[in-house]
Design an enzyme around this catalytic site. Structure first.
Site, PDB file in Angstrom:
ATOM      1  N   ARG A  92      -6.279   3.470  -8.966  1.00 21.29           N
ATOM      2  CA  ARG A  92      -5.927   4.539  -8.015  1.00 21.29           C
ATOM      3  C   ARG A  92      -5.309   4.023  -6.711  1.00 21.29           C
ATOM      4  O   ARG A  92      -4.851   4.805  -5.892  1.00 21.29           O
ATOM      5  CB  ARG A  92      -7.153   5.408  -7.758  1.00 21.29           C
ATOM      6  CG  ARG A  92      -7.599   6.102  -9.048  1.00 21.29           C
ATOM      7  CD  ARG A  92      -8.719   7.070  -8.838  1.00 21.29           C
ATOM      8  NE  ARG A  92      -8.345   8.152  -7.931  1.00 21.29           N
ATOM      9  CZ  ARG A  92      -9.201   9.086  -7.514  1.00 21.29           C
ATOM     10  NH1 ARG A  92     -10.441   9.060  -7.916  1.00 21.29           N
ATOM     11  NH2 ARG A  92      -8.804  10.035  -6.695  1.00 21.29           N
TER      12      ARG A  92
ATOM     13  N   HIS B 134      -1.995  -2.151 -14.029  1.00 19.17           N
ATOM     14  CA  HIS B 134      -2.690  -1.921 -12.755  1.00 19.17           C
ATOM     15  C   HIS B 134      -3.046  -3.231 -12.033  1.00 19.17           C
ATOM     16  O   HIS B 134      -3.751  -3.218 -11.047  1.00 19.17           O
ATOM     17  CB  HIS B 134      -3.946  -1.080 -12.976  1.00 19.17           C
ATOM     18  CG  HIS B 134      -3.669   0.265 -13.579  1.00 19.17           C
ATOM     19  ND1 HIS B 134      -2.835   1.179 -12.985  1.00 19.17           N
ATOM     20  CD2 HIS B 134      -4.089   0.839 -14.737  1.00 19.17           C
ATOM     21  CE1 HIS B 134      -2.749   2.268 -13.746  1.00 19.17           C
ATOM     22  NE2 HIS B 134      -3.504   2.073 -14.818  1.00 19.17           N
TER      23      HIS B 134
ATOM     24  N   PRO C 120     -17.109   1.638  -6.147  1.00 21.74           N
ATOM     25  CA  PRO C 120     -18.066   0.530  -6.043  1.00 21.74           C
ATOM     26  C   PRO C 120     -18.937   0.675  -4.792  1.00 21.74           C
ATOM     27  O   PRO C 120     -18.445   1.018  -3.729  1.00 21.74           O
ATOM     28  CB  PRO C 120     -17.184  -0.706  -5.952  1.00 21.74           C
ATOM     29  CG  PRO C 120     -15.823  -0.242  -5.643  1.00 21.74           C
ATOM     30  CD  PRO C 120     -15.731   1.204  -5.995  1.00 21.74           C
ATOM     31  N   GLU C 121     -20.215   0.457  -4.953  1.00 21.60           N
ATOM     32  CA  GLU C 121     -21.126   0.557  -3.817  1.00 21.60           C
ATOM     33  C   GLU C 121     -21.558  -0.848  -3.395  1.00 21.60           C
ATOM     34  O   GLU C 121     -21.200  -1.831  -4.036  1.00 21.60           O
ATOM     35  CB  GLU C 121     -22.327   1.412  -4.224  1.00 21.60           C
ATOM     36  CG  GLU C 121     -21.874   2.789  -4.688  1.00 21.60           C
ATOM     37  CD  GLU C 121     -22.658   3.922  -4.070  1.00 21.60           C
ATOM     38  OE1 GLU C 121     -23.354   3.710  -3.063  1.00 21.60           O
ATOM     39  OE2 GLU C 121     -22.577   5.041  -4.600  1.00 21.60           O
TER      40      GLU C 121
END
Ligand SMILES: [Zn+2]
Length: 287
Positions: free
Chosen positions: A123, A104, A2-3
């Site tokens: 992750r 997750h 994500p930016e």
């Protein structure tokens, strides 16, 4: 990853959904994020009200009664919202779809407004830090950050002062978090293309006119991508699907060997690696 625009969109979604809600229970399914979730996390968050949510670079800062909760989404972190009464799932950003595996889901923050804030991270490079409220200026992660690209202080004068004796290339300068924070690879590629500047140009060789243009384009691109996300934010109380496709607006990123998107240009986009990050540019338009 994500930016900055995505984190801004997540922040705005969260403001709409959970501002002023009180955390009534925190359930931790998995403590092993980038930094281990501390043992006292649930206890300290209980009965804390979400008074304000801020973004700094790619960090989210939740202002609570006694604490600041710092959150970083890492590579794949997501905030989701579940409505308790019917388990309906809402996303907080249009960047991802809702094919999300509950295995997750690592942390559940149950709120007093009928919603559950869920932290999901495939992750597990994201993390949370709980800090005493008067210690905002001491947060080590925030201290080392350069200016916000959308702030007025990020301007030509600042650029000229910073690069005076520096010889690094402009791509690496824009990726340097101490110079400007939160500008990721995609937006650096796009801004350089829009400004017609070659990514390998030595930063202190840029003329004032080029710097002006570059800074304006950076701000413009970020604002556009935030506003593209805005449309899905408006929807997000009654829909739960739609995937965003900001990618379709990228003019250069990921377009190796495609025709340059400038009508006046017939060149193809090239891809090179700069400090191990892929860089896309038009050899004709970008000098
Ligand atoms: Zn071109």
């Amino acid at each position: 990853m994500p930016e900055l625009p995505e984190i801004e969109i997540v922040k705005r979604s969260l403001l709409e959904m959970i501002l002023r809600a009180k955390i009534i229970h925190v359930k931790i399914k998995n403590k092993k994020l980038r930094y281990k979730v501390p043992n006292f996390f649930s206890k300290q968050l209980k009965n804390q009200k979400i008074l304000k949510i801020e973004r700094r670079s790619k960090y989210l800062i939740f202002h609570l009664n006694k604490y600041l909760l710092l959150a970083h989404l890492g590579m794949t972190g997501k905030f989701l919202i579940i409505r308790s009464k019917d388990s309906k799932l809402y996303k907080t950003s249009f960047y991802y779809n809702l094919n999300i595996l509950t295995k997750h889901n690592h942390i559940y923050f149950k709120l007093n407004n009928g919603l559950i804030l869920v932290y999901n991270d495939v992750r597990k490079f994201g993390f949370f830090k709980l800090i005493k409220k008067n210690k905002l200026n001491k947060i080590i992660f925030l201290k080392k950050l350069g200016l916000e690209p959308l702030s007025n202080k990020f301007n030509t004068k600042y650029f000229l002062n910073f690069v005076e004796k520096r010889k690094k290339n402009i791509k690496n300068l824009l990726m340097d978090q101490k110079f400007v924070s939160g500008l990721g690879n995609i937006y650096v590629n796009e801004s350089l293309f829009m400004s017609k500047i070659h990514p390998l140009r030595v930063c202190n060789s840029l003329k004032k006119k080029e710097i002006n243009r570059l800074i304006n384009k950076i701000k413009k691109i970020l604002k556009i991508s935030i506003s593209k996300g805005g449309s899905s934010i408006r929807d997000f109380k009654n829909t739960s699907g739609q995937t965003g496709s900001f990618q379709q607006f990228f003019k250069v990123y990921g377009r190796e060997n495609e025709d340059c998107s400038r009508i006046s240009c017939n060149n193809r986009i090239k891809k090179i690696f700069i400090s191990n990050r892929s860089s896309f540019y038009c050899p004709k338009c970008q000098k």
